[in-house]
Structure formats: structure tokens, C-alpha cells
Design a protein around this motif. Structure first.
Motif, PDB file in Angstrom:
ATOM      1  N   GLN A  80       0.825  -1.213   0.000  1.00  0.00           N
ATOM      2  CA  GLN A  80       0.000   0.000   0.000  1.00  0.00           C
ATOM      3  C   GLN A  80       0.856   1.260   0.000  1.00  0.00           C
ATOM      4  O   GLN A  80       0.439   2.294  -0.497  1.00  0.00           O
ATOM      5  N   THR A  81       2.065   1.167   0.556  1.00  0.00           N
ATOM      6  CA  THR A  81       2.909   2.369   0.638  1.00  0.00           C
ATOM      7  C   THR A  81       3.730   2.597  -0.622  1.00  0.00           C
ATOM      8  O   THR A  81       3.894   3.738  -1.048  1.00  0.00           O
ATOM      9  N   THR A  82       4.248   1.522  -1.242  1.00  0.00           N
ATOM     10  CA  THR A  82       5.106   1.705  -2.417  1.00  0.00           C
ATOM     11  C   THR A  82       4.411   1.347  -3.725  1.00  0.00           C
ATOM     12  O   THR A  82       4.877   1.736  -4.790  1.00  0.00           O
ATOM     13  N   GLY A  83       3.332   0.571  -3.651  1.00  0.00           N
ATOM     14  CA  GLY A  83       2.652   0.142  -4.858  1.00  0.00           C
ATOM     15  C   GLY A  83       3.341  -1.013  -5.570  1.00  0.00           C
ATOM     16  O   GLY A  83       2.913  -1.437  -6.634  1.00  0.00           O
ATOM     17  N   ARG A  84       4.408  -1.528  -4.970  1.00  0.00           N
ATOM     18  CA  ARG A  84       5.152  -2.626  -5.597  1.00  0.00           C
ATOM     19  C   ARG A  84       4.647  -3.973  -5.091  1.00  0.00           C
ATOM     20  O   ARG A  84       4.247  -4.094  -3.935  1.00  0.00           O
ATOM     21  N   PRO A  85       4.704  -4.978  -5.960  1.00  0.00           N
ATOM     22  CA  PRO A  85       4.277  -6.310  -5.525  1.00  0.00           C
ATOM     23  C   PRO A  85       5.274  -6.925  -4.550  1.00  0.00           C
ATOM     24  O   PRO A  85       6.476  -6.619  -4.592  1.00  0.00           O
ATOM     25  N   TYR A  86       4.795  -7.785  -3.653  1.00  0.00           N
ATOM     26  CA  TYR A  86       5.663  -8.518  -2.733  1.00  0.00           C
ATOM     27  C   TYR A  86       5.234  -9.972  -2.710  1.00  0.00           C
ATOM     28  O   TYR A  86       4.100 -10.317  -3.042  1.00  0.00           O
ATOM     29  N   ASN A  87       6.176 -10.816  -2.312  1.00  0.00           N
ATOM     30  CA  ASN A  87       5.927 -12.245  -2.214  1.00  0.00           C
ATOM     31  C   ASN A  87       6.969 -12.824  -1.264  1.00  0.00           C
ATOM     32  O   ASN A  87       8.159 -12.621  -1.459  1.00  0.00           O
ATOM     33  N   PHE A  88       6.528 -13.498  -0.201  1.00  0.00           N
ATOM     34  CA  PHE A  88       7.478 -14.142   0.704  1.00  0.00           C
ATOM     35  C   PHE A  88       6.836 -15.368   1.327  1.00  0.00           C
ATOM     36  O   PHE A  88       5.617 -15.500   1.365  1.00  0.00           O
ATOM     37  N   SER A  89       7.688 -16.283   1.787  1.00  0.00           N
ATOM     38  CA  SER A  89       7.223 -17.530   2.388  1.00  0.00           C
ATOM     39  C   SER A  89       7.812 -17.685   3.778  1.00  0.00           C
ATOM     40  O   SER A  89       8.948 -17.262   4.034  1.00  0.00           O
ATOM     41  N   VAL A  90       7.029 -18.310   4.668  1.00  0.00           N
ATOM     42  CA  VAL A  90       7.475 -18.569   6.033  1.00  0.00           C
ATOM     43  C   VAL A  90       7.208 -20.027   6.391  1.00  0.00           C
ATOM     44  O   VAL A  90       6.310 -20.666   5.837  1.00  0.00           O
ATOM     45  N   GLN A  91       8.009 -20.516   7.318  1.00  0.00           N
ATOM     46  CA  GLN A  91       7.839 -21.862   7.843  1.00  0.00           C
ATOM     47  C   GLN A  91       7.804 -21.770   9.363  1.00  0.00           C
ATOM     48  O   GLN A  91       8.589 -21.048   9.969  1.00  0.00           O
ATOM     49  N   SER A  92       6.899 -22.508   9.975  1.00  0.00           N
ATOM     50  CA  SER A  92       6.779 -22.482  11.436  1.00  0.00           C
ATOM     51  C   SER A  92       7.810 -23.395  12.086  1.00  0.00           C
ATOM     52  O   SER A  92       8.156 -24.441  11.543  1.00  0.00           O
ATOM     53  N   ALA A  93       8.284 -22.964  13.250  1.00  0.00           N
ATOM     54  CA  ALA A  93       9.236 -23.746  14.040  1.00  0.00           C
ATOM     55  C   ALA A  93       8.961 -23.461  15.510  1.00  0.00           C
ATOM     56  O   ALA A  93       8.357 -22.442  15.861  1.00  0.00           O
ATOM     57  N   TYR A  94       9.399 -24.367  16.356  1.00  0.00           N
ATOM     58  CA  TYR A  94       9.322 -24.152  17.796  1.00  0.00           C
ATOM     59  C   TYR A  94      10.695 -23.692  18.267  1.00  0.00           C
ATOM     60  O   TYR A  94      11.701 -24.334  17.978  1.00  0.00           O
ATOM     61  N   ALA A  95      10.737 -22.578  18.986  1.00  0.00           N
ATOM     62  CA  ALA A  95      11.992 -22.030  19.482  1.00  0.00           C
ATOM     63  C   ALA A  95      12.055 -22.214  20.993  1.00  0.00           C
ATOM     64  O   ALA A  95      11.133 -21.831  21.712  1.00  0.00           O
ATOM     65  N   TYR A  96      13.134 -22.812  21.450  1.00  0.00           N
ATOM     66  CA  TYR A  96      13.372 -22.984  22.888  1.00  0.00           C
ATOM     67  C   TYR A  96      14.143 -21.749  23.339  1.00  0.00           C
ATOM     68  O   TYR A  96      15.332 -21.610  23.084  1.00  0.00           O
ATOM     69  N   THR A  97      13.433 -20.830  23.972  1.00  0.00           N
ATOM     70  CA  THR A  97      13.989 -19.517  24.290  1.00  0.00           C
ATOM     71  C   THR A  97      14.163 -19.323  25.791  1.00  0.00           C
ATOM     72  O   THR A  97      13.790 -20.180  26.593  1.00  0.00           O
ATOM     73  N   VAL A  98      14.703 -18.166  26.144  1.00  0.00           N
ATOM     74  CA  VAL A  98      14.859 -17.768  27.542  1.00  0.00           C
ATOM     75  C   VAL A  98      14.141 -16.442  27.744  1.00  0.00           C
ATOM     76  O   VAL A  98      13.859 -15.732  26.788  1.00  0.00           O
ATOM     77  N   ASP A  99      13.868 -16.112  29.006  1.00  0.00           N
ATOM     78  CA  ASP A  99      13.225 -14.832  29.284  1.00  0.00           C
ATOM     79  C   ASP A  99      14.274 -13.727  29.351  1.00  0.00           C
ATOM     80  O   ASP A  99      15.450 -13.955  29.082  1.00  0.00           O
ATOM     81  N   SER A 100      13.852 -12.518  29.748  1.00  0.00           N
ATOM     82  CA  SER A 100      14.745 -11.357  29.727  1.00  0.00           C
ATOM     83  C   SER A 100      15.901 -11.442  30.723  1.00  0.00           C
ATOM     84  O   SER A 100      16.851 -10.673  30.636  1.00  0.00           O
ATOM     85  N   VAL A 101      15.836 -12.376  31.681  1.00  0.00           N
ATOM     86  CA  VAL A 101      16.947 -12.544  32.632  1.00  0.00           C
ATOM     87  C   VAL A 101      17.715 -13.842  32.380  1.00  0.00           C
ATOM     88  O   VAL A 101      18.543 -14.244  33.188  1.00  0.00           O
ATOM     89  N   GLY A 102      17.429 -14.503  31.254  1.00  0.00           N
ATOM     90  CA  GLY A 102      18.189 -15.689  30.876  1.00  0.00           C
ATOM     91  C   GLY A 102      17.644 -17.016  31.384  1.00  0.00           C
ATOM     92  O   GLY A 102      18.285 -18.051  31.210  1.00  0.00           O
ATOM     93  N   LYS A 103      16.485 -17.003  32.004  1.00  0.00           N
ATOM     94  CA  LYS A 103      15.903 -18.240  32.525  1.00  0.00           C
ATOM     95  C   LYS A 103      15.168 -18.957  31.393  1.00  0.00           C
ATOM     96  O   LYS A 103      14.374 -18.354  30.672  1.00  0.00           O
ATOM     97  N   GLU A 104      15.445 -20.257  31.248  1.00  0.00           N
ATOM     98  CA  GLU A 104      14.783 -21.033  30.200  1.00  0.00           C
ATOM     99  C   GLU A 104      13.283 -21.056  30.411  1.00  0.00           C
ATOM    100  O   GLU A 104      12.796 -21.220  31.526  1.00  0.00           O
TER     101      GLU A 104
END
Length: 91
Positions: free
Chosen positions: A19-43
Motif C-alpha cells: 500500500q505504501t510503495t505500490g510494488r508487488p511482494y511475495n514471501f514464504s514462512v515456515q513455522s518452528a518451535y523455538a526454545y527460548t529464555v526470558d529477559s533474565v536468561g531463565k529457560e
């Protein structure tokens, strides 16, 4: 180490016209599970589902466990950038 787990090769593709540039776009995504930590490093107790952008024309990651490739972090115009690129791990 951040661990990702992919349990499906399904890919979601998005396309349209910006909507902002008027140019076409196309992209693909794949889902994954990420084993992350919180803001203080705790799993976190449970993995979080995330979407990984795939490069144009790239095949989806096969089912398995992955970690972040060092090339995921790079500098662009003096800013640290992060684009997830995954490498398979033996587990």
C-alpha cells in the motif's frame, strides 16, 4: 545455544501489492518451535512457535532440530542485524 525444532515442511506464502510503495511482494514462512529464555536468561518451560522467513525460492527446512547459523548475525550500516538462518544439529 538457541534450539529450534521443525515438525512440518508446510510453508505459508504471502503475496500482494504494498500500500505504501505500490510494488508487488511475495514471501514464504515456515513455522518452528523455538526454545527460548526470558529477559533474565531463565529457560522458558515450553517452546514458543515462531515463523522463519525463507529466502526466495528456497525449499523448506526438513523436519528436525536446528540452531542459529553464525551468518544470521551481520552488520549493516553500523547496525547489528539478525536474519534467522538455521543449521541442523545432531540430537
Amino acid at each position: 545455544m538457541i534450539l529450534f525444532e521443525i515438525d512440518s515442511t508446510a510453508v505459508e506464502t504471502f503475496s500482494g501489492v504494498s500500500q505504501t510503495t505500490g510494488r508487488p511482494y511475495n514471501f514464504s514462512v515456515q513455522s518452528a518451535y523455538a526454545y527460548t529464555v526470558d529477559s533474565v536468561g531463565k529457560e522458558r518451560k515450553f517452546p514458543e512457535i515462531v515463523q522463519i522467513n525463507l529466502k526466495d525460492g528456497a525449499k523448506p527446512y526438513p523436519v528436525g532440530k536446528y540452531t542459529v547459523c553464525p551468518s544470521s548475525l551481520y552488520v549493516k550500516e553500523k547496525r547489528m542485524m539478525f536474519t534467522p538462518r538455521l543449521v541442523k544439529v545432531d540430537k
